[in-house]
Write a protein that holds these residues in place. Structure first.
Motif, PDB file in Angstrom:
ATOM      1  N   ALA A 126       0.789  -1.138  -0.199  1.00 15.20           N
ATOM      2  CA  ALA A 126       0.002  -0.191  -0.042  1.00 15.20           C
ATOM      3  C   ALA A 126       0.849   1.312  -0.121  1.00 15.20           C
ATOM      4  N   ALA A 127       2.036   1.359   0.757  1.00 16.17           N
ATOM      5  CA  ALA A 127       2.890   2.342   0.791  1.00 16.17           C
ATOM      6  C   ALA A 127       3.467   2.794  -0.482  1.00 16.17           C
ATOM      7  N   LEU A 128       3.512   1.707  -1.451  1.00 13.54           N
ATOM      8  CA  LEU A 128       4.081   1.824  -2.825  1.00 13.54           C
ATOM      9  C   LEU A 128       3.084   2.164  -3.808  1.00 13.54           C
ATOM     10  N   GLY A 129       1.867   2.402  -3.511  1.00 12.71           N
ATOM     11  CA  GLY A 129       0.914   2.890  -4.409  1.00 12.71           C
ATOM     12  C   GLY A 129       0.274   1.542  -5.064  1.00 12.71           C
ATOM     13  N   TYR A 130       0.365   0.471  -4.607  1.00 15.17           N
ATOM     14  CA  TYR A 130      -0.312  -0.823  -5.347  1.00 15.17           C
ATOM     15  C   TYR A 130      -1.393  -1.232  -4.404  1.00 15.17           C
ATOM     16  N   GLY A 137      -2.928   1.385  11.786  1.00 14.10           N
ATOM     17  CA  GLY A 137      -1.872   2.368  12.561  1.00 14.10           C
ATOM     18  C   GLY A 137      -0.960   3.212  11.245  1.00 14.10           C
ATOM     19  N   MET A 138      -1.485   2.859  10.132  1.00 13.55           N
ATOM     20  CA  MET A 138      -1.073   3.634   8.872  1.00 13.55           C
ATOM     21  C   MET A 138      -2.264   4.531   8.056  1.00 13.55           C
ATOM     22  N   SER A 139      -1.676   5.407   7.608  1.00 14.78           N
ATOM     23  CA  SER A 139      -2.870   6.464   6.975  1.00 14.78           C
ATOM     24  C   SER A 139      -2.130   7.080   5.840  1.00 14.78           C
ATOM     25  N   ILE A 140      -2.693   7.052   4.538  1.00 18.54           N
ATOM     26  CA  ILE A 140      -1.903   7.552   3.409  1.00 18.54           C
ATOM     27  C   ILE A 140      -2.605   8.960   3.261  1.00 18.54           C
ATOM     28  N   ILE A 141      -1.654   9.968   3.522  1.00  9.62           N
ATOM     29  CA  ILE A 141      -2.129  11.430   3.346  1.00  9.62           C
ATOM     30  C   ILE A 141      -2.048  12.057   2.089  1.00  9.62           C
ATOM     31  N   ASP A 142      -1.132  11.618   1.344  1.00 13.00           N
ATOM     32  CA  ASP A 142      -1.025  12.199  -0.079  1.00 13.00           C
ATOM     33  C   ASP A 142      -0.763  11.079  -0.995  1.00 13.00           C
ATOM     34  N   PRO A 143      -1.760  10.410  -1.748  1.00 13.67           N
ATOM     35  CA  PRO A 143      -1.382   9.681  -2.679  1.00 13.67           C
ATOM     36  C   PRO A 143      -0.514   9.822  -3.852  1.00 13.67           C
ATOM     37  N   PHE A 144      -0.163  10.843  -4.180  1.00  9.73           N
ATOM     38  CA  PHE A 144       0.508  11.458  -5.314  1.00  9.73           C
ATOM     39  C   PHE A 144       1.977  11.658  -4.958  1.00  9.73           C
ATOM     40  N   HIS A 145       2.275  11.487  -3.743  1.00  7.35           N
ATOM     41  CA  HIS A 145       3.887  11.897  -3.325  1.00  7.35           C
ATOM     42  C   HIS A 145       4.278  10.679  -2.475  1.00  7.35           C
ATOM     43  N   LEU A 146       3.917   9.207  -2.871  1.00  3.07           N
ATOM     44  CA  LEU A 146       4.396   8.078  -2.265  1.00  3.07           C
ATOM     45  C   LEU A 146       5.728   7.903  -2.402  1.00  3.07           C
ATOM     46  N   PRO A 147       6.208   6.988  -1.258  1.00  3.69           N
ATOM     47  CA  PRO A 147       7.547   6.793  -1.183  1.00  3.69           C
ATOM     48  C   PRO A 147       8.001   5.984  -2.419  1.00  3.69           C
ATOM     49  N   GLU A 148       9.400   6.300  -2.911  1.00  2.00           N
ATOM     50  CA  GLU A 148       9.866   5.688  -4.092  1.00  2.00           C
ATOM     51  C   GLU A 148      10.443   4.062  -3.843  1.00  2.00           C
ATOM     52  N   ASP A 197      14.542   6.835  -9.381  1.00  2.00           N
ATOM     53  CA  ASP A 197      13.751   7.046 -10.394  1.00  2.00           C
ATOM     54  C   ASP A 197      12.181   6.771 -10.171  1.00  2.00           C
ATOM     55  N   ASP A 198      11.515   6.625 -11.113  1.00  2.00           N
ATOM     56  CA  ASP A 198      10.051   6.538 -10.821  1.00  2.00           C
ATOM     57  C   ASP A 198       9.671   5.106 -10.700  1.00  2.00           C
ATOM     58  N   LYS A 199      10.366   4.295 -10.459  1.00  2.00           N
ATOM     59  CA  LYS A 199      10.106   2.840 -10.236  1.00  2.00           C
ATOM     60  C   LYS A 199      10.201   2.339  -8.958  1.00  2.00           C
ATOM     61  N   PRO A 200       9.327   2.122  -7.981  1.00  2.00           N
ATOM     62  CA  PRO A 200       9.306   1.470  -6.712  1.00  2.00           C
ATOM     63  C   PRO A 200      10.318   0.373  -6.537  1.00  2.00           C
TER      64      PRO A 200
END
Length: 367
Positions: free
Chosen positions: A49-53, A63-74, A186-189
């Motif tokens: 989920a943290a990587l956007g999948y 325990g985890m909340s995604i605040i900004d889905p457009f700037h997720l960790p790479e 890069d833009d690849k997780p």
């Protein structure tokens, strides 16, 4: 009676909290809060989920909340410290961890999901227990531990357990020095996975409250802090760095049975239906641990019944294309209709407009 209840309470506490899950660093787009315990089988869902999948197991952990889905960790950096209940880290957010699957199983499922989506991801798993001989030429490049030896005060390099711990710390420092030159964001997780196993024997040898154990914790946490800072610099802070511990005795008893049953259940269900399993697979797998442990030597893939799994609806390959066509056509049609209505409503009914020509009585006199 009271003694029995007390023993049962301690037994349940040992089962439910056999490790720690520590978030050493998280980007601003993800918020970790609360103190709710988490199961290790949910770590792959948290990292996914943290990587956007899209996650597959519908577990519940708040325990985890995604605040900004457009700037997720790479990138995700997972650090597994085996053989200890807690890392005693002075930094990060800590959660009690219920170790219900092995570290290697978590890694295999997580890396398999990324490979199915994109084969250009960087996936690195290094077990520092193998030593410099096995890790000398890794995917990060050639690792050369520094010749400068740590000067411990309580640890004795002549002891095998202490020596292996110092070697793992030297390997961590070698990896830390290699990160800036071997990794390009890069833009690849990406996923980096490190397995440490030398801390547990040191704690068992000297005792948890000994000066040697405290020094071992300090050296390990300092090395992990340097490693975290290196990854944070490469990815400009857009990286999720987590460390999790497990009780070695618990893992040795359950890894072969639970991990194998979980993998067999996922593979058999994927072969039959082409879909992933839901959280009920975990429940049925753990319910059959005792039964399958007797004949684990000649285990066969176990096919679950249709009422034991929750299979999602199968869509055609053209479904995403048609969905986008109808979606954006509908959006464009609605906004066009609104614009036309607003334009007609604001139109001046003068003699040159079609409204005047179709509603004026002069038109009848001219005829």
């Amino acid at each position: 009676m009271f003694a029995k209840i007390l023993c049962l309470t301690f037994a349940l506490a040992a089962v439910q909290a056999s490790g720690d899950f520590t978030v050493l660093h998280g980007p601003d787009s993800i918020n970790f809060h609360g103190e709710e315990p988490v199961s290790q089988s949910l770590l792959k869902e948290i990292f996914t989920a943290a990587l956007g999948y899209t996650v597959k197991l519908r577990g519940t952990w708040s325990g985890m909340s995604i605040i900004d889905p457009f700037h997720l960790p790479e990138a995700v950096v997972g650090i597994a410290v085996e053989g200890v209940n807690s890392l005693e880290s002075p930094r990060g957010k800590r959660y009690p961890l219920n170790v219900d699957e092995g570290e290697e199983t978590t890694w295999q499922i997580l890396s398999g999901r990324l490979e199915k989506r994109d084969n250009m991801n960087i996936e690195v798993r290094l077990s520092l227990e193998d030593g410099v001989n096995a890790l000398g030429h890794s995917i990060l490049g050639e690792l050369k531990p520094s010749a400068e030896q740590h000067s411990p005060k309580s640890l004795n390099p002549k002891n095998e357990a202490d020596r292996k711990l110092l070697e793992e710390i030297q390997l961590l420092d070698a990896i830390t020095k290699k990160v800036p030159s071997a990794i390009t964001a890069d833009d690849k997780p990406d996923v980096y996975w490190f397995v440490l196993s030398a801390l547990g024997p040191v704690i068992d040898l000297h005792g948890a409250d000994s000066a040697a154990a405290k020094e071992a914790y300090t050296l390990m946490n300092d090395a992990l802090a340097r490693l975290s800072n290196a990854f944070m610099d490469v990815y400009s802070g857009k990286v999720l760095i987590c460390a999790f511990t497990n009780d070695g005795t618990y893992v040795r008893h359950t890894r072969d049975v639970v991990a194998e049953n979980r993998a067999d259940a996922e593979n058999s269900a994927d072969a039959v239906t082409g879909q992933s399993l839901r959280s009920t697979v975990d429940e049925t797998t753990e319910a059959n641990v005792n039964q399958n442990s007797t004949d684990s030597s000649d285990k066969k893939p176990r096919v679950l019944k249709s009422d034991q799994i929750n299979i999602s609806k199968v869509y055609d390959a053209t479904y995403p294309v048609m969905f986008n066509i109808f979606l954006w056509f509908g959006v464009a049609f609605v906004f066009s209709l609104i614009a036309i209505c607003i334009t007609i409503a604001d139109m001046d009914p003068g003699r040159d407009s079609i409204i005047y020509r179709m509603t004026s009585n002069r038109m009848k006199k001219d005829n």
